[in-house]
Design a protein around this motif. Structure first.
Motif, PDB file in Angstrom:
ATOM      1  N   GLY A 144      -3.299   8.952  -5.141  1.00 34.28           N
ATOM      2  CA  GLY A 144      -2.847   8.552  -3.819  1.00 34.28           C
ATOM      3  C   GLY A 144      -3.554   9.351  -2.747  1.00 34.28           C
ATOM      4  O   GLY A 144      -4.657   9.869  -2.962  1.00 34.28           O
TER       5      GLY A 144
ATOM      6  N   TYR B   7       1.266   5.563  -7.375  1.00 36.59           N
ATOM      7  CA  TYR B   7       0.372   6.099  -6.352  1.00 36.59           C
ATOM      8  C   TYR B   7       1.219   6.493  -5.138  1.00 36.59           C
ATOM      9  O   TYR B   7       2.001   5.681  -4.626  1.00 36.59           O
TER      10      TYR B   7
ATOM     11  N   ASN C  53       3.022   1.461  -5.573  1.00 33.47           N
ATOM     12  CA  ASN C  53       2.551   2.227  -4.421  1.00 33.47           C
ATOM     13  C   ASN C  53       3.739   2.609  -3.545  1.00 33.47           C
ATOM     14  O   ASN C  53       4.559   1.757  -3.194  1.00 33.47           O
TER      15      ASN C  53
END
Length: 648
Positions: A251, A226, A197
């Motif tokens: 995302g 993401y 992330n």
């Protein structure tokens, strides 16, 4: 491609001001790019839409489009451009045919109002036709499209005189930043089953996010990445959102102010990177920031707040609050700053306390100085700050300072304030230097030894001591003394002022070297002249202020307990390294020069600053005077020769 798109400005000239061109060109560029990408499956989507007899058609239509968006309208750019009388109606019909995610993006551009304005100016048809004639937008990668947007946005914001550094970052700068951020984790990133992330809380058009993903994918094509961002500018948010759709990117891009409306409250990220605005005030969100500061470290700004006219450190604290706990997998972040956060703010100021918190928590891994003239709308020097809560064991308690200001090459053509760029070999070189910083700093024979320094975190701390010297005074009555008494504000309310001044006139030209004899003389003059001596402390203080003169040979003034009174005009300050004994420093550096000085320990403060340029300063001796004189004489002779040619 960017030049072809910018040519639309010729149509807008006169009806739009230069700084308004972006309000048309950006949304139409996005719209035309979406139109081109949808072309191969356009008929399939229309057929599928006609065949479906259900209320929620979104997923089937996305499958037909083979994209995360679609358009069910019978229009496209070619049909809209082919029907001049109905161009506004057909264009609106086309926009309304998009899936909700695209309509939300276009709404941020305020495109409907621009359609009305273009139609009223009778140039809508030409603008649509111009964009319809631009081909191959669908063939550009997100990276290449980033360059197109970069070029366009640079021109828009140059004309709008936007704040320096507020909108976007050159691609090679992003590449270096991502390298420094992710390179130490290359082995981990290459592992099986990686889910990563990434957050950019000031994402602009998304260049940093997409470059970071591309870098990770180059290391591990199977990694699931993401991307999360937040952006306050509507046009930038919409541009970023459209690229995320075209990439089918997992995302979210949140619209709003990161300080007052945190789009990711409670969420944590593996990597973070940002180029926040340089020196932009946060007064509009001051209440929200101060309220969260009052929460202490339960909020995002527990370490304190910087000056109201520079929110850089608020962005950094915001990002630190979103680091993964170190017991999970920890986080790394990189942020672009100008020089101000390195040293601005005295000891115990907001900036100093934030630096103190970062360094005492051993979060700062390194700072890299970049060349100046790298950015399009500012020529100032910039720095990467790299932070981590999972520093390598060898780096714990240490901070890398890397001077990469000489790593640049001249651009063939300047773009705004951008006259320099960092080449790929230079990016690799800086990345390797950073990775090997400890070895390079320890090896005096290394060719780049002077470019890398490693310090302990406490090396940037200092005690700010207050050095006092005694107040030495002589006392005298002059015309200036009497004039000062006459205009003294404290004495203006005292009825006895004028008579006392007249009584003192007999002492004109008198000088005393002790306060005791001065007091006796003044009281005697008052009695002889029939004047009263004030009984109020404030009046008496005003009289002494008028007759006192600072003098290095004067009497040392003392408090009632006999201790010397400090002279505010001679007060000085010294920064003593945090781990050095204050008294030993004072005896070595201060006492030999001013033996009567002392330290006011009650005013000692702790501060932190990172004087980057001081650590890399190299003394250059001045040229010999004879050489300078010879050069001046040569220039003078050249000037005389030129003047002779002009005057004949």
């Amino acid at each position: 491609m960017a030049a072809d798109i910018w040519a639309v400005a010729d149509l807008l000239r006169g009806d739009y001001k230069r700084h308004e061109y972006g309000q048309v060109i950006l949304p139409f560029t996005v719209l035309r790019r979406l139109d081109a990408v949808m072309a191969p499956t356009r008929e399939a989507v229309r057929a599928r839409d006609a065949a479906l007899n259900i209320q929620n058609k979104q997923r089937p239509l996305e499958l037909a489009a083979k994209l995360p968006f679609y358009n069910t309208s019978k229009q496209d750019f070619s049909t809209i451009a082919g029907d001049s009388p109905q161009v506004a109606k057909n264009l609106r019909d086309y926009i309304n045919g998009f899936s909700p995610n695209v309509r939300e993006i276009l709404a941020r551009f305020d495109l409907d109002n621009q359609i009305t304005r273009l139609a009223e100016s009778r140039i809508l048809y030409q603008v649509v036709g111009k964009f319809a004639s631009i081909h191959d937008l669908d063939k550009l990668s997100s990276h290449d499209m980033g360059y197109v947007f970069e070029h366009l946005i640079r021109k828009f914001y140059e004309d709008a005189n936007e704040t320096a550094g507020e909108h976007f970052t050159p691609r090679e700068v992003i590449k270096l930043m991502v390298n420094l951020l992710i390179a130490p984790d290359a082995e981990t990133v290459a592992g099986v089953g990686q889910v990563i992330n990434i957050l950019d809380p000031a994402c602009g058009t998304g260049g940093m996010l997409t470059t970071a993903e591309d870098h990770i994918k180059a290391i591990n094509p199977q990694a699931e990445v993401y991307l999360f961002g937040q952006e306050l500018n509507g046009e930038s948010w919409a541009t970023c959102g459209s690229e995320m759709l075209l990439r089918n990117q997992r995302g979210e891009i949140f619209f709003g102010n990161s300080f007052s409306n945190d789009g990711y409250r409670g969420k944590r990220f593996d990597y973070m990177l940002a180029n926040p605005p340089f020196g932009v005030e946060w007064k509009k969100v001051q209440k929200e920031v101060e309220d969260e500061k009052d929460l202490g470290y339960a909020g995002r700004f527990g370490a304190g707040t910087p000056r109201i006219n520079d929110g850089s450190f608020l962005f950094l604290q915001h990002m630190i609050s979103k680091m993964q706990p170190v017991e999970d997998r920890g986080s790394r972040l990189a942020i672009v700053f100008n020089g101000s956060p390195l040293f601005t703010g005295a000891a115990e100021s907001g900036e100093s306390e934030i630096r103190r918190w970062i360094l005492e928590n051993d979060s700062l891994e390194g700072i890299v100085a970049l060349p100046d003239q790298l950015f399009y709308n500012t020529g100032i020097s910039t720095y990467f700050w790299i932070l981590s809560n999972r520093k390598a064991p060898a780096l714990r308690g240490k901070v890398i300072l890397l001077d990469a200001r000489d790593q640049w090459e001249k651009m063939r053509k300047s773009l705004g304030d951008k006259r320099k760029q960092i080449s790929d070999p230079q990016i690799e070189h800086v990345t390797e230097l950073y990775a090997d910083a400890l070895a390079v700093a320890a090896d005096a024979d290394h060719p780049d030894h002077g470019k890398v320094k490693v310090f302990g975190t406490r090396d940037f701390g200092y005690h700010r001591i207050t050095v006092e010297r005694p107040l030495r005074l002589r006392f005298e009555i002059t015309e200036d003394t009497l004039a000062a008494l006459d205009v003294s504000k404290p004495l203006a309310k005292w009825d006895g002022r004028d008579s006392l001044i007249e009584a003192m006139r007999g002492l004109l030209g008198t000088v005393w070297w002790t306060k005791k004899e001065t007091s006796a003389a003044l009281h005697g003059a008052a009695r002889s002249g029939g004047a009263l001596w004030p009984s109020t402390a404030s009046y008496e203080k005003a009289i002494w202020a008028a007759v006192s003169v600072s003098d290095p040979e004067g009497e040392v003034q003392r408090a009632k307990d006999g201790t010397p009174l400090p002279d505010p005009d001679l007060r000085d300050y010294e920064n003593v390294p945090l781990d050095e004994d204050i008294d030993a420093y004072f005896a070595r550096e201060v006492t030999p020069h001013v033996p009567d000085a002392w330290i006011d320990y009650s005013k000692t403060k702790v501060g932190y600053e990172i004087p980057f340029t001081r650590h890399f300063y190299v003394y250059t001796p001045p040229r010999p005077l004879a050489e300078i004189d010879a050069e001046l004489r040569d220039l003078e002779s050249q000037i005389q020769k030129l003047l002779g040619e002009v005057t004949g």
